[in-house]
Design a protein around this motif. Structure first.
Motif, PDB file in Angstrom:
ATOM      1  N   LEU A  38      -4.919   5.083  -8.817  1.00 52.53           N
ATOM      2  CA  LEU A  38      -5.049   4.591  -7.441  1.00 52.53           C
ATOM      3  C   LEU A  38      -6.467   4.751  -6.907  1.00 52.53           C
ATOM      4  O   LEU A  38      -6.997   3.843  -6.260  1.00 52.53           O
ATOM      5  CB  LEU A  38      -4.057   5.356  -6.549  1.00 52.53           C
ATOM      6  CG  LEU A  38      -3.862   4.862  -5.114  1.00 52.53           C
ATOM      7  CD1 LEU A  38      -3.443   3.401  -5.080  1.00 52.53           C
ATOM      8  CD2 LEU A  38      -2.831   5.730  -4.394  1.00 52.53           C
ATOM      9  N   HIS A  39      -7.100   5.900  -7.205  1.00 46.32           N
ATOM     10  CA  HIS A  39      -8.366   6.224  -6.547  1.00 46.32           C
ATOM     11  C   HIS A  39      -9.551   6.347  -7.505  1.00 46.32           C
ATOM     12  O   HIS A  39     -10.644   6.685  -7.081  1.00 46.32           O
ATOM     13  CB  HIS A  39      -8.245   7.547  -5.782  1.00 46.32           C
ATOM     14  CG  HIS A  39      -7.200   7.563  -4.714  1.00 46.32           C
ATOM     15  ND1 HIS A  39      -7.204   6.677  -3.659  1.00 46.32           N
ATOM     16  CD2 HIS A  39      -6.107   8.363  -4.526  1.00 46.32           C
ATOM     17  CE1 HIS A  39      -6.163   6.940  -2.866  1.00 46.32           C
ATOM     18  NE2 HIS A  39      -5.486   7.959  -3.373  1.00 46.32           N
ATOM     19  N   GLY A  40      -9.315   6.151  -8.829  1.00 44.59           N
ATOM     20  CA  GLY A  40     -10.412   6.305  -9.785  1.00 44.59           C
ATOM     21  C   GLY A  40     -11.393   5.139  -9.728  1.00 44.59           C
ATOM     22  O   GLY A  40     -11.107   4.095  -9.136  1.00 44.59           O
ATOM     23  N   TYR A  41     -12.564   5.331 -10.347  1.00 43.52           N
ATOM     24  CA  TYR A  41     -13.564   4.256 -10.421  1.00 43.52           C
ATOM     25  C   TYR A  41     -12.926   2.983 -10.978  1.00 43.52           C
ATOM     26  O   TYR A  41     -12.182   3.027 -11.963  1.00 43.52           O
ATOM     27  CB  TYR A  41     -14.704   4.640 -11.363  1.00 43.52           C
ATOM     28  CG  TYR A  41     -15.770   5.533 -10.766  1.00 43.52           C
ATOM     29  CD1 TYR A  41     -16.614   5.065  -9.761  1.00 43.52           C
ATOM     30  CD2 TYR A  41     -15.969   6.837 -11.224  1.00 43.52           C
ATOM     31  CE1 TYR A  41     -17.610   5.880  -9.215  1.00 43.52           C
ATOM     32  CE2 TYR A  41     -16.972   7.666 -10.681  1.00 43.52           C
ATOM     33  CZ  TYR A  41     -17.778   7.168  -9.679  1.00 43.52           C
ATOM     34  OH  TYR A  41     -18.756   7.971  -9.151  1.00 43.52           O
ATOM     35  N   SER A  42     -13.226   1.838 -10.383  1.00 40.35           N
ATOM     36  CA  SER A  42     -12.909   0.542 -10.982  1.00 40.35           C
ATOM     37  C   SER A  42     -13.925   0.276 -12.087  1.00 40.35           C
ATOM     38  O   SER A  42     -15.049   0.751 -12.010  1.00 40.35           O
ATOM     39  CB  SER A  42     -13.050  -0.592  -9.960  1.00 40.35           C
ATOM     40  OG  SER A  42     -12.269  -0.370  -8.830  1.00 40.35           O
ATOM     41  N   MET A  94       0.828  -1.207   0.000  1.00 44.02           N
ATOM     42  CA  MET A  94       0.000   0.000   0.000  1.00 44.02           C
ATOM     43  C   MET A  94       0.865   1.261   0.000  1.00 44.02           C
ATOM     44  O   MET A  94       0.595   2.207  -0.750  1.00 44.02           O
ATOM     45  CB  MET A  94      -0.927  -0.025   1.220  1.00 44.02           C
ATOM     46  CG  MET A  94      -1.980   1.056   1.203  1.00 44.02           C
ATOM     47  SD  MET A  94      -3.119   0.910  -0.204  1.00 44.02           S
ATOM     48  CE  MET A  94      -4.415  -0.057   0.547  1.00 44.02           C
ATOM     49  N   MET A  95       1.922   1.261   0.804  1.00 45.76           N
ATOM     50  CA  MET A  95       2.804   2.434   0.852  1.00 45.76           C
ATOM     51  C   MET A  95       3.438   2.684  -0.523  1.00 45.76           C
ATOM     52  O   MET A  95       3.539   3.827  -0.972  1.00 45.76           O
ATOM     53  CB  MET A  95       3.910   2.246   1.898  1.00 45.76           C
ATOM     54  CG  MET A  95       3.448   2.190   3.353  1.00 45.76           C
ATOM     55  SD  MET A  95       2.547   3.663   3.904  1.00 45.76           S
ATOM     56  CE  MET A  95       0.866   3.179   3.515  1.00 45.76           C
ATOM     57  N   TYR A 142       0.922   4.313  -2.830  1.00 46.05           N
ATOM     58  CA  TYR A 142       0.716   5.729  -2.547  1.00 46.05           C
ATOM     59  C   TYR A 142       1.910   6.554  -3.028  1.00 46.05           C
ATOM     60  O   TYR A 142       1.752   7.683  -3.465  1.00 46.05           O
ATOM     61  CB  TYR A 142       0.450   5.966  -1.053  1.00 46.05           C
ATOM     62  CG  TYR A 142      -1.021   5.935  -0.701  1.00 46.05           C
ATOM     63  CD1 TYR A 142      -1.671   4.736  -0.454  1.00 46.05           C
ATOM     64  CD2 TYR A 142      -1.776   7.107  -0.633  1.00 46.05           C
ATOM     65  CE1 TYR A 142      -3.035   4.701  -0.136  1.00 46.05           C
ATOM     66  CE2 TYR A 142      -3.135   7.081  -0.315  1.00 46.05           C
ATOM     67  CZ  TYR A 142      -3.750   5.879  -0.070  1.00 46.05           C
ATOM     68  OH  TYR A 142      -5.095   5.847   0.235  1.00 46.05           O
ATOM     69  N   SER A 184     -12.750  -0.979  -2.390  1.00 45.50           N
ATOM     70  CA  SER A 184     -11.813   0.130  -2.548  1.00 45.50           C
ATOM     71  C   SER A 184     -10.789  -0.159  -3.641  1.00 45.50           C
ATOM     72  O   SER A 184     -10.179  -1.222  -3.691  1.00 45.50           O
ATOM     73  CB  SER A 184     -11.092   0.348  -1.205  1.00 45.50           C
ATOM     74  OG  SER A 184      -9.788   0.836  -1.390  1.00 45.50           O
ATOM     75  N   SER A 185     -10.602   0.816  -4.527  1.00 48.50           N
ATOM     76  CA  SER A 185      -9.669   0.646  -5.643  1.00 48.50           C
ATOM     77  C   SER A 185      -8.238   0.432  -5.162  1.00 48.50           C
ATOM     78  O   SER A 185      -7.520  -0.426  -5.678  1.00 48.50           O
ATOM     79  CB  SER A 185      -9.738   1.872  -6.567  1.00 48.50           C
ATOM     80  OG  SER A 185      -9.632   3.070  -5.820  1.00 48.50           O
ATOM     81  N   SER A 186      -7.798   1.193  -4.164  1.00 48.53           N
ATOM     82  CA  SER A 186      -6.410   1.031  -3.699  1.00 48.53           C
ATOM     83  C   SER A 186      -6.224  -0.337  -3.041  1.00 48.53           C
ATOM     84  O   SER A 186      -5.158  -0.951  -3.169  1.00 48.53           O
ATOM     85  CB  SER A 186      -6.004   2.169  -2.755  1.00 48.53           C
ATOM     86  OG  SER A 186      -6.894   2.283  -1.676  1.00 48.53           O
ATOM     87  N   MET A 187      -7.250  -0.831  -2.341  1.00 43.94           N
ATOM     88  CA  MET A 187      -7.177  -2.179  -1.751  1.00 43.94           C
ATOM     89  C   MET A 187      -7.014  -3.234  -2.853  1.00 43.94           C
ATOM     90  O   MET A 187      -6.233  -4.171  -2.708  1.00 43.94           O
ATOM     91  CB  MET A 187      -8.465  -2.503  -0.985  1.00 43.94           C
ATOM     92  CG  MET A 187      -8.606  -1.792   0.322  1.00 43.94           C
ATOM     93  SD  MET A 187      -7.407  -2.384   1.546  1.00 43.94           S
ATOM     94  CE  MET A 187      -7.222  -0.861   2.493  1.00 43.94           C
ATOM     95  N   SER A 238      -2.936   9.536  -9.129  1.00 42.74           N
ATOM     96  CA  SER A 238      -4.188   9.604  -8.375  1.00 42.74           C
ATOM     97  C   SER A 238      -5.330   8.868  -9.065  1.00 42.74           C
ATOM     98  O   SER A 238      -6.093   8.141  -8.424  1.00 42.74           O
ATOM     99  CB  SER A 238      -4.535  11.083  -8.172  1.00 42.74           C
ATOM    100  OG  SER A 238      -5.745  11.233  -7.497  1.00 42.74           O
ATOM    101  N   GLN A 239      -5.439   9.027 -10.389  1.00 43.58           N
ATOM    102  CA  GLN A 239      -6.589   8.406 -11.057  1.00 43.58           C
ATOM    103  C   GLN A 239      -6.477   6.872 -11.096  1.00 43.58           C
ATOM    104  O   GLN A 239      -7.474   6.174 -10.983  1.00 43.58           O
ATOM    105  CB  GLN A 239      -6.777   8.970 -12.471  1.00 43.58           C
ATOM    106  CG  GLN A 239      -8.108   9.723 -12.560  1.00 43.58           C
ATOM    107  CD  GLN A 239      -8.385  10.297 -13.928  1.00 43.58           C
ATOM    108  OE1 GLN A 239      -7.467  10.740 -14.627  1.00 43.58           O
ATOM    109  NE2 GLN A 239      -9.658  10.328 -14.319  1.00 43.58           N
TER     110      GLN A 239
END
Ligand SMILES: Cc1ncc(COP(=O)(O)O)c(C=O)c1O
Ligand SMILES: Cc1ncc(COP(=O)(O)O)c(C=O)c1O
Lengths: 394, 394
Positions: free
Chosen positions: B67-71, B55-56, B59, B286-289, B64-65
Motif C-alpha cells: 500500500l505505502h511502498g515505493y512505486s 480506499m477503505m 487500508y 501517492s501509491s495508495s491513490m 503496508s509495503q
C-alpha cells in the motif's frame, strides 16, 4: 523530436537498480529464501498504526472538499502549523507556519531547495560517500556538484578540504545526516564547525551560502542517541525532510522543507518555493496525507529492528575481518571491501547470491553498502552466506 | 543568493488568485451568503463514494509495503494496466500498460509531456482562450509559447492561422478540450482536420510534431454527448489526464500521461518520463491513490449539477443581453462582456460583490469567465445579483 537529454540518461542506468533487478530475477529462479539481497533501501517495517488511524478518522469525519480539495499553493495550514510546533518543541527552534513548505518527499524537497538558492553555473558542494541522485538533481538546476571526501574512518566532514574549496561561486553546501550510505551521524562538533566556517565564508565572499540539509533518516538513530539538528548551528539552513523512512510510507510522497526563521528571505522562501512548484509541475503532496500527518507529527513506525540488524551485521563484519565504522543511524552499513576493487568484490559475491552495492556509486572507491531493512532472520541468513563467501575467497 | 527568476514570478501574481482573495476577504466581512464568487474552478461535488470505498478496502486488506511502498519509477503496474484497459474499452485505443505513466495531476502530466518533446528554443503552439499556467509551464522548458486565436463564436481551431504558423521550430501543439475557460468541446471534425494538418506538417518539415492534449474535463460533457478522444485522430499524441475534476479530488494530485501506441518512441516514452521525474523531483503520485484508482478506473462523481448550473447561467446570460456560446462541457462559461474592456467590466461588478475573471488572463480580450462549481441555489442568487448589476449599469 524527443529531447535527447533524457534519452541519454536512460543509458546511465542506476547501478543500484541493476543489482536489485538481478537479485529479483534470481529470486524468481531459486526462491526468495535463497537470495541475500542487501541492495535496496526500502523500509520493511509496517506503517505506524497511528498514521492509519489518523487517515481512517479523516475519511470518516471530514467533508470531501476539506479532505480532497486543492491545497493552498504553499500547502495546508494545519500541516504547516503542526510541523512548526513539533520542530520547535523537539529542537528548540522558532519556526512559524510560514517557514514550513510541504513537498512530495525528500526528492521534491531537494528539487525546491536547490532551485531556490542556485542559478545556472552555481556550485553546490557535497561530501562523499553521497546519495547518487544528488548529481541529476544539481544538474537539473544548471548547477555543478563538487564532491569532497569525508574522513574515511569517521565519515565526518574534512574541514581543511572544505575550507580550501568554497569559492565565490559556491551557492550551497549539501549534507546528509544520518548518512546514506555510511550510516554516519554528524556530531554536534561537526555541525558547529560547519556553521562557523559557512558564516566566515559568507562574510569573506559577501553573499549567502545556504546549507541544504537532507534528513530523511533523522528519526533512525541508534544507542538512544539523536541527531543534533543541523539548522540549530547555522542560520541559512533549509532542512529537507521526508516521512518515507520514519513512517514507512515512501510511496505516499510526503515531506517538507523547513526554512530557518532567520535565513535570508525566510518569510519569502515558501512563496518562492510555490513559484518553483509551478515551473516543475509539482504542486503540494496529497491533501489527505497532509491532514493525516498534521494529526500525528511526531509518530514513527517501530524502528527498533534496524538497530538490532545493524548490531548483528556490525559484529559479523568485524569477526569476518572487515574494516567497518559502526553506523550511528539509518539502515545502511558501509564496510571496506576485502579487495581494493569494490566492483570486483561485489561481483564475486553475486555468485553466492549475495547482493551488495559497490561504493563507486556513492563517489568513493573501496567500500560497499549493505542495506538491512529486512527481517532479522534474513540478516542472519545473509551473514552465514557472507561468511562462506569470505572463507572460500579471501 | 536567492534565484531572482522565481522572486520575479511572485510579482506577476495570478489575477485569478487575486480576485479569489478579494472575494474571500469580502466573505469574512459581509458573510458568504452575500458574496457571488464565480472566480475559482474548485470542484464542489463530493468525491465519488466508489473512490472512498476502494480506499477503505485497501487500508483494511492490503499489507503496508504494497500500500505505502515505493512505486516502480514508471508507476504502479495495476494502475497502468487498468487505465490502459479502460481507455481501450471506452475509446477503441490499443494502449498497453507501458504506454500509461502515472503523474500527480494534469500539471505534472504537462510538465512531463512538454519536457519530453521540446528543447531550449522549441516552439509550442496553443489556442486562446487558454489556461494561463501554460505560459510558465512552457517557459520552464525553455520553449516559447505561440498563442493563436480560436474562432470567437465556436472556440474551435482557426486552421488557416495554424497552417501558416507551424514552422521548422514547432515541436508541439497544445490543446485543451473540453476547454477552460470557454467550455468548448472540440468536434470530431476539428480533431480530424487537426490530425491531418499535423501529419502533413510533419512530412513537410521532416520531424515529429507532438500533439499534447490536456484533458482534465474529459468527463464533464453536456447533453448526453461525449468528448471525441483526440488521440484517435493523430498518432503522435500525448494525452494528459487528471482525476482532479472527474472524481473531485484535486488535492490528491493524481492523473496520467497516455502515449499513443504508434507515437514515435512510444515504447520508450514512459521510461523517458521517469528520467524527467528524476530531474524535477517528482516521482510517482501517492501509491495508495494509484491502487485505489486502479480499482475504479471509470468511476466519476455525480457531475450532473454542472450541467444544471450551466443551463441556468446560459439562459440568464442570454436574457440579460450577453453574447455567449453555449458550453459543451467543463464548469465554465465565457460570455462577451457588455463593454469592450473586460477588466473594467469585472471591476465594476466587484462593487456588487460579483466576482468574475476578465478574459485577458486567458489571452483574449472582451470576454469573462464564470465558474459554476457551486450549489445551484448559489448560482440562482448570483444570477439575481448579475441582473441587478446589468440593469443599473448597462
Ligand atoms: C539520502 C537520501 N535523500 C533523499 C532520498 C529520497 O527520499 P524520498 O523517497 O523521500 O524522496 C533518499 C531515499 O532513499 C535518500 O536516501
Ligand atoms: C485546463 C487545465 N489544465 C490543467 C489543470 C491542472 O489540473 P491538476 O489540478 O490536475 O493539476 C487545470 C486545473 O484547473 C486546468 O483547468
Amino acid at each position: 523530436m524527443i529531447n535527447e537529454t533524457y534519452k541519454h540518461m536512460i543509458g546511465e542506468k542506476s547501478v543500484i537498480r541493476e543489482i536489485a533487478e538481478t537479485a529479483s530475477a534470481r529470486r524468481r529462479e531459486i526462491g526468495a529464501g535463497n537470495v541475500f539481497d542487501f541492495s535496496l533501501g526500502n523500509p520493511n517495517v509496517p506503517v505506524s498504526p497511528a498514521f492509519t488511524k489518523a487517515m481512517m478518522d479523516l475519511y470518516a469525519n471530514t467533508d470531501s472538499q476539506t479532505l480532497h480539495g486543492y491545497s493552498p499553493s504553499t500547502g495546508n495550514m494545519a500541516f504547516r502549523e503542526r510541523i512548526a510546533d513539533s520542530l520547535n518543541r523537539r529542537f528548540g527552534m522558532q519556526y512559524e507556519a510560514k517557514h514550513i513548505f510541504p513537498v512530495s518527499g525528500a526528492t521534491a524537497a531537494l528539487a525546491h531547495a536547490l532551485r531556490a538558492v542556485t542559478m545556472m553555473g552555481s556550485e553546490v558542494i557535497t561530501f562523499a560517500p553521497f546519495f547518487p541522485e544528488y548529481r541529476p538533481y544539481a544538474q537539473a538546476c544548471g548547477a555543478s556538484l563538487t564532491v569532497l571526501n569525508s574522513d574515511p574512518d569517521t565519515f565526518q566532514i574534512d574541514f581543511e578540504a572544505l575550507e580550501s574549496t568554497i569559492n565565490e561561486g559556491t551557492a550551497a553546501v549539501l549534507i546528509n545526516t544520518p548518512n546514506n550510505p555510511s550510516g554516519a551521524v554528524y556530531s554536534e562538533d561537526t555541525l558547529r564547525r560547519l556553521g562557523e566556517l559557512l558564516e566566515r565564508k559568507q562574510r569573506e565572499f559577501d553573499h549567502d551560502i545556504f546549507l541544504i540539509s537532507d534528513e530523511p533518516y533523522r528519526e533512525i538513530v541508534f544507542d538512544g542517541a539523536s541527531q543534533p539538528y543541523p539548522s540549530k548551528y547555522y542560520r541559512n539552513t533549509l532542512s529537507c525532510y521526508s516521512f518515507s523512512k520514519s513512517l514507512s510510507i515512501p510511496g505516499e510522497r510526503i515531506g517538507y522543507v523547513a526554512i530557518h526563521p532567520e535565513a535570508t528571505d525566510a518569510d519569502l522562501l515558501a512563496v518562492i518555493f510555490a513559484q518553483i512548484s509551478r515551473t516543475i509541475g509539482h504542486n503540494c503532496p496529497s491533501s489527505s496525507m497532509q491532514l493525516a500527518i498534521a494529526e500525528i507529527p511526531d509518530a514513527t513506525s517501530e524502528l527498533g529492528v534496524y538497530e538490532t540488524n545493524m548490531n548483528l551485521l556490525y559484529d559479523a563484519l568485524v569477526d569476518l575481518g572487515f574494516t567497518v565504522t559502526r553506523p550511528g543511524g539509518t539502515f545502511y552499513i558501509f564496510p571496506r571491501t576485502l579487495e581494493p576493487d569494490a566492483v570486483s568484490f561485489c561481483k564475486k559475491a553475486m555468485d553466492y547470491d549475495l547482493f551488495m552495492v559497490p561504493s563507486n556509486s556513492f563517489g568513493m572507491p573501496g567500500f560497499m553498502r549493505l542495506s538491512y531493512c529486512m527481517e532479522t532472520a534474513q540478516v542472519e541468513a545473509g551473514i552465514e552466506r557472507l561468511a562462506k563467501f569470505v572463507r572460500e575467497n579471501y
